[in-house]
Design an enzyme around this catalytic site. Structure first.
Site, PDB file in Angstrom:
ATOM      1  CB  CYS A 110      -0.397  -1.970   0.637  1.00  0.00           C
ATOM      2  SG  CYS A 110       1.257  -1.316   0.921  1.00  0.00           S
ATOM      3  CG  HIS A 153      -1.386   4.145   0.372  1.00  0.00           C
ATOM      4  ND1 HIS A 153      -2.247   3.111   0.667  1.00  0.00           N
ATOM      5  CD2 HIS A 153      -0.187   3.557   0.103  1.00  0.00           C
ATOM      6  CE1 HIS A 153      -1.593   1.958   0.597  1.00  0.00           C
ATOM      7  NE2 HIS A 153      -0.340   2.204   0.259  1.00  0.00           N
ATOM      8  CD  GLU A 154       2.256   5.681  -2.156  1.00  0.00           C
ATOM      9  OE1 GLU A 154       1.292   5.089  -2.688  1.00  0.00           O
ATOM     10  OE2 GLU A 154       3.197   5.059  -1.593  1.00  0.00           O
ATOM     11  CG  HIS A 157       3.974   3.088   2.658  1.00  0.00           C
ATOM     12  ND1 HIS A 157       3.854   1.904   3.352  1.00  0.00           N
ATOM     13  CD2 HIS A 157       3.211   2.961   1.553  1.00  0.00           C
ATOM     14  CE1 HIS A 157       3.043   1.091   2.673  1.00  0.00           C
ATOM     15  NE2 HIS A 157       2.648   1.697   1.577  1.00  0.00           N
TER      16      HIS A 157
HETATM   17  O1  N9Y Z   1       2.318   2.435  -1.293  1.00  0.00           O
HETATM   18  C1  N9Y Z   1       1.950   2.214  -2.450  1.00  0.00           C
HETATM   19  N1  N9Y Z   1       1.343   1.078  -2.786  1.00  0.00           N
HETATM   20  O2  N9Y Z   1       1.248   0.128  -1.864  1.00  0.00           O
HETATM   21  C2  N9Y Z   1       0.716   0.872  -4.084  1.00  0.00           C
HETATM   22  C3  N9Y Z   1      -0.788   1.102  -3.986  1.00  0.00           C
HETATM   23  C4  N9Y Z   1      -1.100   2.562  -3.714  1.00  0.00           C
HETATM   24  C5  N9Y Z   1      -2.592   2.908  -3.785  1.00  0.00           C
HETATM   25  C6  N9Y Z   1      -3.498   2.082  -2.845  1.00  0.00           C
HETATM   26  C7  N9Y Z   1      -4.662   3.000  -2.516  1.00  0.00           C
HETATM   27  C8  N9Y Z   1      -4.229   4.403  -2.779  1.00  0.00           C
HETATM   28  C9  N9Y Z   1      -2.835   4.358  -3.333  1.00  0.00           C
HETATM   29  C10 N9Y Z   1      -1.370   0.651  -5.309  1.00  0.00           C
HETATM   30  O3  N9Y Z   1      -1.116   1.264  -6.328  1.00  0.00           O
HETATM   31  N2  N9Y Z   1      -2.138  -0.492  -5.349  1.00  0.00           N
HETATM   32  N3  N9Y Z   1      -2.437  -1.161  -4.214  1.00  0.00           N
HETATM   33  C11 N9Y Z   1      -2.460  -2.630  -4.294  1.00  0.00           C
HETATM   34  C12 N9Y Z   1      -2.864  -3.217  -5.584  1.00  0.00           C
HETATM   35  C13 N9Y Z   1      -3.504  -2.234  -6.460  1.00  0.00           C
HETATM   36  C14 N9Y Z   1      -2.649  -0.997  -6.624  1.00  0.00           C
HETATM   37  C15 N9Y Z   1      -3.460   0.022  -7.366  1.00  0.00           C
HETATM   38  O4  N9Y Z   1      -4.234   0.735  -6.779  1.00  0.00           O
HETATM   39  N4  N9Y Z   1      -3.189   0.021  -8.681  1.00  0.00           N
HETATM   40  C16 N9Y Z   1      -3.787   0.807  -9.634  1.00  0.00           C
HETATM   41  C17 N9Y Z   1      -4.929   1.556  -9.387  1.00  0.00           C
HETATM   42  C18 N9Y Z   1      -5.427   2.325 -10.429  1.00  0.00           C
HETATM   43  C19 N9Y Z   1      -4.802   2.295 -11.647  1.00  0.00           C
HETATM   44  C20 N9Y Z   1      -3.667   1.500 -11.822  1.00  0.00           C
HETATM   45  N5  N9Y Z   1      -3.172   0.752 -10.815  1.00  0.00           N
HETATM   46 NI    NI Z   2       1.356   0.930   0.072  1.00  0.00          NI
END
Ligand code: N9Y
Ligand code: NI
Length: 183
Positions: A110, A153-154, A157
């Site tokens: 996250c 996940h969203e 939140h």
């Molecule tokens: O609430 C929203 N958040 O906290 C951002 C989260 C949301 C995802 C986490 C799991 C499902 C949704 C997020 O995107 N991440 N989590 C932390 C670092 C990595 C990043 C990620 O998965 N990046 C990514 C993945 C594929 C392609 C490009 N980028």
């Molecule tokens: Ni998140």
């Protein structure tokens, strides 16, 4: 533009509040905020901009992560079949869901959590959501697998739920009951 300094981290009260519904039609300010959330995700996935502004690549963002306790989320990602999901949504609501669960084999992270938290995060494998899009239209989305996981996940939140709230404390890597592993 939104950068990492605008994203609140665990401990900030907004991450544990129930976000409020956005009055319809949305105000210019709320539309502006939601557009900036979507722009952040696109920027964060652009190698140049990501490096230039030191962004953590993200596929989703919820308004409480900006300290804004309003029911607004943005997602920007491509699923395994190359289907693009790029939305800014007001008041998303899960209308129905499968009994079957699903989880990311790699676990979840996250942007509001600056530490790795290991373990499987069991979620519904399929969900149907309703929401209002940036043009003010009501949309209905039937989502499965990775897309279903991102949206859950969203939406979590908006209800003050963090991904690690779902991890089995004693057996974090125990395959959840009746669940499919998503690569
Ligand atoms: O609430 C929203 N958040 O906290 C951002 C989260 C949301 C995802 C986490 C799991 C499902 C949704 C997020 O995107 N991440 N989590 C932390 C670092 C990595 C990043 C990620 O998965 N990046 C990514 C993945 C594929 C392609 C490009 N980028
Ligand atoms: Ni998140």
């Amino acid at each position: 533009m939104i950068t990492m300094k605008d994203i609140v981290r665990e401990g900030h009260p907004a991450l544990r509040e129930i976000a409020k519904e956005v009055a319809m039609p949305p105000s210019k300010e709320d539309i502006q905020t939601l557009k900036k959330m979507l722009e952040f995700l696109k920027n964060s996935q652009d190698e140049e901009l990501c490096k230039k502004y030191n962004l953590r690549p993200g596929v989703g963002l919820a308004a409480p992560q900006l300290g804004i306790t309003k029911r607004m989320i943005a997602v920007h990602f491509e699923d395994i079949n190359g289907k693009m999901y790029s939305y800014g949504l007001f008041n998303p609501k899960i209308m129905s869901h499968s009994v079957e669960k699903a989880y990311l084999i790699a676990g979840e992270g996250c942007l509001s959590v600056d530490r790795p938290v290991e373990g499987y995060v069991p979620r519904y494998a399929r969900i149907t959501i309703k929401a209002i899009d940036l043009e003010g239209n009501e949309i209905k989305l039937r989502l499965k697998d990775y897309a279903a996981i991102v949206f859950q996940h969203e939406i979590d939140h908006l209800n003050g739920i963090m991904f690690y709230d779902h991890i089995n404390e004693n057996q974090p890597f125990q395959a959840p009951e009746n669940a499919r592993a998503i690569g």
